[in-house]
Enzyme design. Structure first.
Site, PDB file in Angstrom:
ATOM      1  N   SER A 117       1.212  -1.017  -0.079  1.00 26.86           N
ATOM      2  CA  SER A 117       0.274  -0.119  -0.147  1.00 26.86           C
ATOM      3  C   SER A 117       1.289   1.417  -0.195  1.00 26.86           C
ATOM      4  CB  SER A 117      -0.867   0.272   0.950  1.00 26.86           C
ATOM      5  OG  SER A 117      -1.424   0.941   1.719  1.00 26.86           O
ATOM      6  N   TYR A 137      -1.940  -1.138  10.359  1.00 24.38           N
ATOM      7  CA  TYR A 137      -1.784  -1.533   8.996  1.00 24.38           C
ATOM      8  C   TYR A 137      -0.454  -1.377   8.180  1.00 24.38           C
ATOM      9  CZ  TYR A 137      -4.034  -1.452   3.990  1.00 24.38           C
ATOM     10  OH  TYR A 137      -4.384  -1.750   2.945  1.00 24.38           O
TER      11      TYR A 137
END
Lengths: 78, 236
Positions: free
Chosen positions: B130, B143
């Site tokens: 990401s 995350y």
């Protein structure tokens, strides 16, 4: 030479591309026969296949010479 | 393009995972496997995918030799989740769940599949990372930590396996229309759009094509890299 030793030697010759005459029972796969660390993993996989057994990681790490492999497989193969 | 090859994409019921499966299917991939937390999530048009039920939060207690009893040429580690909260309010449970599912599951899956790739002298491993792994993002310490760790894992593994014709890379999506961004409200979406130079969210297919490229012959000399697919959101 025992049957096990002969089969182990054949695998080492095939995988490392070394001449059979150069392999002594106490030759180290990495230091003496030019293997890299992944080669030793592949050798152990080939031993497992040939001898129909599973070699756990902690035992595999101790197999650094032909002699080590023969002795482990003599005790543990089917 | 992917003739005679076998692929596993984790999380194939999600938008990006589903799109990756679809792309490989359309481009001739012989066999496509995927994992899901529940077989009920499978959509009818996904009948070409062989789904296996697997809970990544409890993967160390799963018998992978039994559940994933096949070899693959392409391994796409896509499954992931987020449990956002500002750090001072984040529970240990939410930290652990995200690290388990996004990071630790990769350890188990890679252990399971890389030996046969080494033996076959071929493998393409692609992580879906990401953009926030590289920029940080408030509310996502769990995350971003999991995705940044994947980046380190990817590089080290690339170095270890490159001599066996196995490439390991990341695709790092920016904001993509997906089940993860669907949960954002209009105001949040507008804030994001203003930050993206292309002024639009990406499509799951943009990610699928990047993954396809990294698995194709065109990318055979590319390893240890992160391909950013983010419409210019972050130039890294």
């Amino acid at each position: 030479m025992s049957d096990i030793e002969e089969r182990v030697k054949k695998i080492v010759v095939e995988h490392l591309g070394v001449e059979e005459a150069k392999i002594q029972s106490d030759s180290k796969f990495i230091d003496d026969l030019g293997a890299d660390s992944l080669d030793t993993v592949e050798l152990v996989m080939a031993f497992e296949e040939e001898f129909g057994c599973e070699i756990p990681d902690d035992a595999a790490e101790k197999i650094v010479t032909l002699k080590d492999a023969v002795s482990y497989l003599t005790d543990n193969s089917n | 393009m992917f003739k005679d090859k076998k692929l596993l994409v984790t999380g194939g019921t999600g938008s990006i995972g589903g799109s990756i499966c679809n792309y490989f299917n359309k481009n001739g991939c012989e066999e496509i496997f995927s994992t899901t937390t529940s077989l009920n999530k499978i959509k009818s048009e996904q009948d070409y995918i062989k789904f296996k039920e697997l809970d990544f939060n409890n993967i160390e207690n799963s018998n992978l030799d039994e559940i994933l009893d096949f070899e693959v040429d392409y391994l796409v580690l896509n499954a992931g989740l987020n449990k956002d909260n500002i750090f001072l309010r984040m529970s240990l449970e939410d930290w652990n769940t995200v690290i388990n599912v996004n990071l630790n599951s990769s350890f188990h899956l890679l252990k399971h599949f890389t030996k046969t790739m080494v033996k076959k002298r071929f493998g393409r491993i692609v992580f879906i990372s990401s953009v926030v792994a590289h920029t940080g993002n408030p509310g996502q310490v769990n995350y971003t930590s999991s995705k940044a760790a994947i980046s380190g894992l990817m590089k080290s593994l690339a170095l270890e396996l490159s001599s066996r014709n196995i490439t390991v890379n990341c695709v790092a999506p920016g904001f993509i229309k997906s089940n993860m961004t669907d949960s954002l409200n209009e105001t949040q979406k507008n804030v994001i759009l203003n930050r993206i130079p292309m002024k639009k969210l990406g499509n799951p297919n943009d990610i699928a094509r990047a993954v396809g490229f990294l698995c194709s012959e065109n990318a055979e000399y590319i390893t240890g890299q992160t391909l950013h697919v983010n419409g210019g959101l972050a130039l890294i």
